[in-house]
Scaffold this motif. Structure first.
Motif, PDB file in Angstrom:
ATOM      1  N   ARG A 191       0.872  -1.088   0.015  1.00 28.85           N
ATOM      2  CA  ARG A 191       0.018  -0.007   0.061  1.00 28.85           C
ATOM      3  C   ARG A 191       0.880   1.231   0.128  1.00 28.85           C
ATOM      4  O   ARG A 191       1.756   1.266   0.819  1.00 28.85           O
ATOM      5  CB  ARG A 191      -0.770   0.044   1.154  1.00 28.85           C
ATOM      6  CG  ARG A 191      -1.768   1.127   1.342  1.00 28.85           C
ATOM      7  CD  ARG A 191      -2.987   0.862   2.267  1.00 28.85           C
ATOM      8  NE  ARG A 191      -2.745   1.140   3.807  1.00 28.85           N
ATOM      9  CZ  ARG A 191      -2.261   0.248   4.588  1.00 28.85           C
ATOM     10  NH1 ARG A 191      -2.871  -1.049   4.194  1.00 28.85           N
ATOM     11  NH2 ARG A 191      -1.570   0.310   5.669  1.00 28.85           N
ATOM     12  N   ASP A 365       1.058   6.612 -12.145  1.00 27.42           N
ATOM     13  CA  ASP A 365      -0.021   6.532 -12.767  1.00 27.42           C
ATOM     14  C   ASP A 365      -0.068   7.457 -13.958  1.00 27.42           C
ATOM     15  O   ASP A 365       0.261   8.762 -13.657  1.00 27.42           O
ATOM     16  CB  ASP A 365      -1.110   6.877 -11.859  1.00 27.42           C
ATOM     17  CG  ASP A 365      -2.397   6.603 -12.368  1.00 27.42           C
ATOM     18  OD1 ASP A 365      -3.284   7.733 -12.933  1.00 27.42           O
ATOM     19  OD2 ASP A 365      -3.160   5.601 -12.199  1.00 27.42           O
ATOM     20  N   PRO A 387      -4.641   5.444  -0.061  1.00 26.19           N
ATOM     21  CA  PRO A 387      -4.620   5.122  -1.536  1.00 26.19           C
ATOM     22  C   PRO A 387      -5.677   4.411  -1.969  1.00 26.19           C
ATOM     23  O   PRO A 387      -6.755   4.201  -1.165  1.00 26.19           O
ATOM     24  CB  PRO A 387      -3.403   4.119  -1.570  1.00 26.19           C
ATOM     25  CG  PRO A 387      -3.291   3.622  -0.055  1.00 26.19           C
ATOM     26  CD  PRO A 387      -3.607   4.653   0.735  1.00 26.19           C
ATOM     27  N   LEU A 388      -5.813   4.330  -3.270  1.00 24.91           N
ATOM     28  CA  LEU A 388      -7.230   3.525  -4.003  1.00 24.91           C
ATOM     29  C   LEU A 388      -7.499   2.078  -3.254  1.00 24.91           C
ATOM     30  O   LEU A 388      -6.421   1.403  -3.143  1.00 24.91           O
ATOM     31  CB  LEU A 388      -6.823   3.492  -5.483  1.00 24.91           C
ATOM     32  CG  LEU A 388      -7.917   3.111  -6.447  1.00 24.91           C
ATOM     33  CD1 LEU A 388      -8.683   4.380  -6.378  1.00 24.91           C
ATOM     34  CD2 LEU A 388      -7.371   2.561  -7.698  1.00 24.91           C
ATOM     35  N   ARG A 389      -8.418   1.786  -3.410  1.00 22.18           N
ATOM     36  CA  ARG A 389      -8.998   0.356  -2.748  1.00 22.18           C
ATOM     37  C   ARG A 389      -9.884  -0.082  -3.663  1.00 22.18           C
ATOM     38  O   ARG A 389     -10.902   0.844  -4.088  1.00 22.18           O
ATOM     39  CB  ARG A 389      -9.457   0.399  -1.263  1.00 22.18           C
ATOM     40  CG  ARG A 389      -8.275   0.543  -0.408  1.00 22.18           C
ATOM     41  CD  ARG A 389      -7.575  -0.658  -0.120  1.00 22.18           C
ATOM     42  NE  ARG A 389      -6.224  -0.535   0.435  1.00 22.18           N
ATOM     43  CZ  ARG A 389      -5.247  -0.109  -0.008  1.00 22.18           C
ATOM     44  NH1 ARG A 389      -4.865  -0.058  -1.179  1.00 22.18           N
ATOM     45  NH2 ARG A 389      -4.035  -0.103   0.904  1.00 22.18           N
ATOM     46  N   LYS A 392     -13.347   0.633  -2.494  1.00 24.05           N
ATOM     47  CA  LYS A 392     -13.421   2.215  -2.322  1.00 24.05           C
ATOM     48  C   LYS A 392     -12.315   2.815  -3.468  1.00 24.05           C
ATOM     49  O   LYS A 392     -11.308   3.291  -3.001  1.00 24.05           O
ATOM     50  CB  LYS A 392     -13.077   2.695  -0.991  1.00 24.05           C
ATOM     51  CG  LYS A 392     -14.178   2.155  -0.048  1.00 24.05           C
ATOM     52  CD  LYS A 392     -13.834   2.820   1.450  1.00 24.05           C
ATOM     53  CE  LYS A 392     -14.764   2.364   2.402  1.00 24.05           C
ATOM     54  NZ  LYS A 392     -14.613   2.759   3.878  1.00 24.05           N
ATOM     55  N   PRO A 393     -12.691   2.882  -4.520  1.00 20.33           N
ATOM     56  CA  PRO A 393     -11.851   3.352  -5.787  1.00 20.33           C
ATOM     57  C   PRO A 393     -11.688   4.797  -5.696  1.00 20.33           C
ATOM     58  O   PRO A 393     -12.129   5.782  -6.535  1.00 20.33           O
ATOM     59  CB  PRO A 393     -12.346   2.814  -6.814  1.00 20.33           C
ATOM     60  CG  PRO A 393     -13.966   2.769  -6.580  1.00 20.33           C
ATOM     61  CD  PRO A 393     -13.930   2.486  -5.188  1.00 20.33           C
ATOM     62  N   VAL A 394     -11.121   5.443  -4.268  1.00 21.11           N
ATOM     63  CA  VAL A 394     -10.990   6.839  -4.296  1.00 21.11           C
ATOM     64  C   VAL A 394      -9.618   7.388  -3.727  1.00 21.11           C
ATOM     65  O   VAL A 394      -9.225   6.608  -2.625  1.00 21.11           O
ATOM     66  CB  VAL A 394     -11.919   7.723  -3.488  1.00 21.11           C
ATOM     67  CG1 VAL A 394     -11.775   9.000  -3.398  1.00 21.11           C
ATOM     68  CG2 VAL A 394     -13.559   7.322  -4.109  1.00 21.11           C
ATOM     69  N   VAL A 395      -8.699   8.145  -4.152  1.00 21.96           N
ATOM     70  CA  VAL A 395      -7.421   8.331  -3.685  1.00 21.96           C
ATOM     71  C   VAL A 395      -7.935   9.763  -2.819  1.00 21.96           C
ATOM     72  O   VAL A 395      -8.419  10.875  -3.258  1.00 21.96           O
ATOM     73  CB  VAL A 395      -6.465   8.632  -4.537  1.00 21.96           C
ATOM     74  CG1 VAL A 395      -5.184   9.000  -4.008  1.00 21.96           C
ATOM     75  CG2 VAL A 395      -6.174   7.289  -5.431  1.00 21.96           C
ATOM     76  N   GLY A 411     -11.305  10.000  -7.818  1.00 19.84           N
ATOM     77  CA  GLY A 411     -11.375   8.682  -8.085  1.00 19.84           C
ATOM     78  C   GLY A 411     -12.597   8.102  -9.216  1.00 19.84           C
ATOM     79  O   GLY A 411     -13.342   9.107  -9.773  1.00 19.84           O
ATOM     80  N   LEU A 445     -12.795  10.850 -14.271  1.00 23.99           N
ATOM     81  CA  LEU A 445     -12.662  10.815 -12.893  1.00 23.99           C
ATOM     82  C   LEU A 445     -13.573  12.089 -12.128  1.00 23.99           C
ATOM     83  O   LEU A 445     -13.548  12.827 -12.833  1.00 23.99           O
ATOM     84  CB  LEU A 445     -11.100  11.003 -12.294  1.00 23.99           C
ATOM     85  CG  LEU A 445     -10.268   9.774 -12.890  1.00 23.99           C
ATOM     86  CD1 LEU A 445      -8.896  10.200 -12.359  1.00 23.99           C
ATOM     87  CD2 LEU A 445     -10.537   8.400 -12.242  1.00 23.99           C
ATOM     88  N   THR A 549     -13.559  -5.604 -11.019  1.00 20.36           N
ATOM     89  CA  THR A 549     -12.757  -5.727  -9.756  1.00 20.36           C
ATOM     90  C   THR A 549     -11.589  -6.898 -10.006  1.00 20.36           C
ATOM     91  O   THR A 549     -12.057  -7.985 -10.426  1.00 20.36           O
ATOM     92  CB  THR A 549     -13.296  -5.720  -8.521  1.00 20.36           C
ATOM     93  OG1 THR A 549     -14.007  -6.829  -8.358  1.00 20.36           O
ATOM     94  CG2 THR A 549     -14.193  -4.492  -8.216  1.00 20.36           C
TER      95      THR A 549
END
Length: 846
Positions: A191, A365, A387-389, A392-395, A411, A445, A549
């Motif tokens: 991570r 990126d 960081p991105l998950r 939860k695809p948000v930074v 994100g 985004l 995903t």
């Protein structure tokens, strides 16, 4: 950790400015401290090659026959056999050296690399060139190339199980004291992204001092190589048994025990296909080398055998079909679209600045880089990053301001809308704007910000974010992607695009690339809603998957396999590793892929291009076909050699072959197999027919039958010629004609079996014609020189026998031609001009 590690750390570590080392200083440190590498595998020596070859059963038998000739006083025969042994050893050494050179080239290509800052510029260099003091950029999915100190960036989550055995993730803080800032070679970042300073390298690292746990292991033989080795050993044992039986039978019935021993040895030498292991080793090494020259790096030898049989390619969109060269072209604020090229209003510039503050400073990126290129943001490092998950695809990045905390987020639009808790009607309106941009093929985004005078929560999803706008990025389709997709269709290979992008974006790119869209788009939500039992029938016709995903990639691979496909899967992220492992062939991205993905994959794509995958499939089919032909040829030619050594004994005829004859034949067989077959190019229509059926063996019953048929044709014709010659000519003349016909039949089989087309005089076939000239010269010399003729116990045949020998040789090859025309071991052929119309939705089994 070694007891003196802490002291070494404190002495070596020194704060670096943002320029990193000067190149000259780095070279000086590399010369004085040595490379950043652990123990490397030693190259195979000539002595080892000779030692291994000298233990082969065939060479041991030939050496025994040579000794026997010398004992009984036939020095010419003995010396010739010794010369044959030396030449055979030389051929083995040459092929070993070719394989070693190919493997050395592969090791160079497979050398891991690291991103460093030198002379103020970011560069990528081999990890073995790292030195203490280097500034390295590390990120999620990468293994640490050396022992480092964390200087700046995110708080890192590190898996140190390679060093400690504990799988729990530990946290490392930039600029922290003691262990909090230490990073160790071989550990994995799970991570975050950061800048670190190299402290210790090579054997001086903690891992190196413990014992070189990451020392590279030697190459393991493939299952096919192991099975062929067992076959040769079994046949060697059988040859010894038959040697004893034939010797006893011959001696008891004819009373000539010396000739009986030679007859038994001749049959034993003729029976052993000792070329099998050499062919497999050479083909695998050179096949992997040829693939690497086309930017396809093979990590596991078995992938060379499997690559040509792929029926379904699951590929990512970004960087594989597209160039992964993001450019920010659109910005939406308050429902109004703005083209970046036309300039931005104040509100648009504010959104762009927020997006920049949500981007990593030295990110790999391409979207982060595109934002930073256009932004005037100058801040160095955030206070904290989330960081991105996948879920939860948000930074989110947190910054300190005089008026309080400022958090910037960007994100996936749907996730950002949830983060901002947008009312349903406002979220629906923004989703329509997202659909509009995505329908133009843009990657979208969303951007949001949180300003607070209070302390920011540990979980950003508990904070109050304000939605600011949308960013639209264009990622052009690779120029060669559409043509490569057409090649895949013609080859009977289905292509599925699996991406995390918006469905409309995926559909637009698929339409531009020429992917089949008749079955529509299947989203990750659709995949999640289906059971694993129902999924195979649902995905059979779908070729576009969006908002997928990494864990759903694994489910898709398993579904495709259940539907009967031979599946190749591309991936680049940490979470792609299970899908890469599950696929029949895992393909990792070499440029943007993580170390975890590369370690899980069978193949690494050095340039990340889809066209390289198709080129690899083409080469895989070529290698498989050529290897199949070579093994068939070896089997076929051993049939007449062994049969002609045994048949005269059973029929009460004078022996036709002696060890000298077999050795001379073997000197032609080995180079034909290793040189001619391996260099043969692909058939013209190799990529215009479907893949071979799943599970079809490299050398199965069909190939064995074809080889036996070819060899039996030569055996029957040559034996008939010998019997006919004995009926009216001398024994030596009959033997001379039969031996000439056997050599000619051998060469004809080599020509027919190796030729993928009628291009028999092409440049790559020069080795074959050199062998033909050498064998023709050798036979002419034997016939012309009476001492050599006596040594080989033969005489030049008369005109009638000579014509019959030539006819037998040609007919022996002609028998193989008929077998191929009937649909032999290479499979049913199609005319070169035929273009197979295989739809994208063809059955996955090919």
């Amino acid at each position: 950790m070694p007891p003196d590690f802490a002291d070494a750390w404190d002495v070596a570590a020194s704060p670096r400015d943002r320029r990193g080392l000067e190149e000259a200083e780095a070279r000086r440190r590399l010369e004085s401290g040595g490379p950043n590498s652990l123990q490397q595998p030693e190259n195979r020596t000539i002595r080892a090659s000779v030692y291994d070859a000298a233990r082969e059963p065939m060479l041991l038998l030939v050496a025994a026959a040579a000794l026997l000739y010398l004992v009984i006083g036939d020095h010419g025969e003995g010396l010739f056999l010794i010369g044959g042994v030396l030449v055979t050893l030389a051929l083995v050494v040459v092929q070993d050296l070719r394989g070693e050179r190919a493997l050395a080239a592969l090791r160079t290509l497979a050398q891991p690399s690291a991103r460093v800052i030198r002379d103020g510029r970011e560069r990528r260099i081999p990890t073995q060139d790292l030195v203490p003091g280097d500034l390295v950029l590390v990120g999620e999915g990468e293994r640490l190339p050396a022992d480092c100190r964390l200087l700046g960036g995110d708080m890192l989550g590190v898996d140190e199980s390679a060093l400690t055995g504990e799988s729990a993730t530990v946290l490392r803080t930039p600029g922290g004291a003691g262990d909090d800032a230490r990073l160790f070679a071989g550990t994995l970042i799970v991570r975050g992204h950061a800048v670190a300073e190299v402290i210790l390298t090579g054997p001086r690292t903690a891992l190196g001092r413990i014992g070189g746990a990451l020392a590279e292991m030697g190459d393991e033989p493939t299952p096919l190589q192991r099975s062929s080795g067992r076959l040769v050993r079994l046949l060697g044992l059988a040859a010894l048994v038959f040697c004893a039986l034939i010797t006893a039978a011959y001696g008891l019935t004819r009373g000539d025990w010396m000739e009986a021993i030679l007859a038994g040895m001749t049959f034993a030498i003729a029976l052993i296909p000792e070329e099998f292991p050499m062919i497999l080793t050479v083909f695998m090494a050179l096949g992997a080398w040829r693939l690497a020259r086309h930017n396809v790096l093979v990590r596991r030898p078995a992938a060379v055998e499997a690559l040509g049989g792929v029926t379904l390619l699951c590929v990512d969109k970004t960087g594989t079909l597209t160039e992964n060269r993001m450019e920010l072209v659109r910005l939406t604020v308050d429902g109004v679209d703005h083209a970046i090229a036309d300039g931005l209003p104040a509100s648009g510039a504010a959104v762009l600045r927020t997006a920049a503050l949500a981007s990593a400073r030295r990110s790999i990126d391409p979207m982060d880089r595109a934002v930073l290129r256009l932004s005037a943001a100058s801040e160095s490092d955030p206070v904290r990053s989330w960081p991105l998950r996948p879920e939860k695809p948000v930074v989110v990045q947190l910054w300190s301001r005089p008026e309080g905390a400022f958090a910037a987020a960007k994100g996936a639009p749907e996730a950002v809308f949830r983060l901002c808790r947008l009312p349903p009607d406002q979220a629906a309106a923004q989703l329509r704007a997202v659909d509009r941009l995505a329908g133009e093929g843009l990657r979208v985004l969303a951007v949001a910000a949180c300003r607070t005078s209070e302390s920011f929560p540990d979980d950003p999803w508990e904070a109050v974010f304000v939605y600011e706008g949308l960013l639209g990025f264009v990622d052009p389709l690779r120029p060669d992607a559409a043509a490569a997709l057409r090649d895949a269709r013609e080859a009977g290979i289905a292509v599925a695009m699996i991406t995390g992008d918006h469905p409309a974006t995926a559909l637009a790119i698929a339409r531009e690339a020429g992917l089949d869209e008749t079955a529509g788009v299947m989203t990750g939500q659709d995949v999640a809603a289906l059971s694993q039992e129902a999924l195979p029938s649902r995905v059979r016709d779908v070729r576009i998957f969006a908002r997928v995903t990494p864990d759903q990639k694994l489910r898709l691979v398993q579904a495709f396999k259940a539907a009967g496909g031979v599946v190749a899967m591309t991936g680049d992220g940490v979470n792609d590793a299970p899908a890469l492992e599950a696929a029949h062939i895992g393909i990792a991205m070499g440029q943007r892929g993580t170390d975890v993905a590369r370690e899980a994959a069978d193949i690494v794509l050095l340039d990340d291009r889809f066209a390289s995958i198709i080129g690899g499939v083409r080469l895989g089919r070529r290698i498989f076909a050529n290897l199949q032909r070579a093994l068939t040829y070896v089997t076929a030619i051993h049939v007449p050699i062994a049969g002609l050594a045994l048949a005269p004994v059973l029929l009460g005829l004078p022996p036709l072959l002696f060890p000298l004859h077999v050795v001379l034949l073997e000197l032609a067989v080995d180079p034909i197999c290793a040189l001619v077959f391996e260099a043969e190019p692909s058939e013209r229509n190799a990529m215009r027919r479907p893949p071979r059926p799943a599970g079809s063996p490299l050398f199965g019953p069909r190939q064995v039958i074809a080889a036996l048929a070819q060899g039996a044709g030569v055996l029957v014709l040559v034996l008939g010629l010998y019997v006919w010659g004995l009926s009216w000519a001398t024994e030596a003349e009959a033997r001379g004609a039969a031996f000439l016909a056997l050599i000619g039949g051998n060469l004809m089989l080599g020509l027919v079996d190796s030729a993928a087309s009628a291009r028999i005089f092409a440049r790559q076939r020069r080795a074959y014609w050199v062998i033909v000239l050498l064998m023709s010269g050798a036979m002419s010399l034997i016939f012309a020189a009476p001492p050599l003729a006596r040594m080989f116990t033969l005489q030049p045949p008369g005109p009638a026998l000579l014509a019959a020998a030539v006819a037998v040789a040609v007919l022996g090859g002609g028998w193989a031609v008929l077998a191929r025309l009937a649909g032999d071991f290479t499979g049913k052929d199609r005319s070169p001009g035929h273009r197979a119309a295989v739809p994208e939705t063809a059955p996955l089994s090919g």
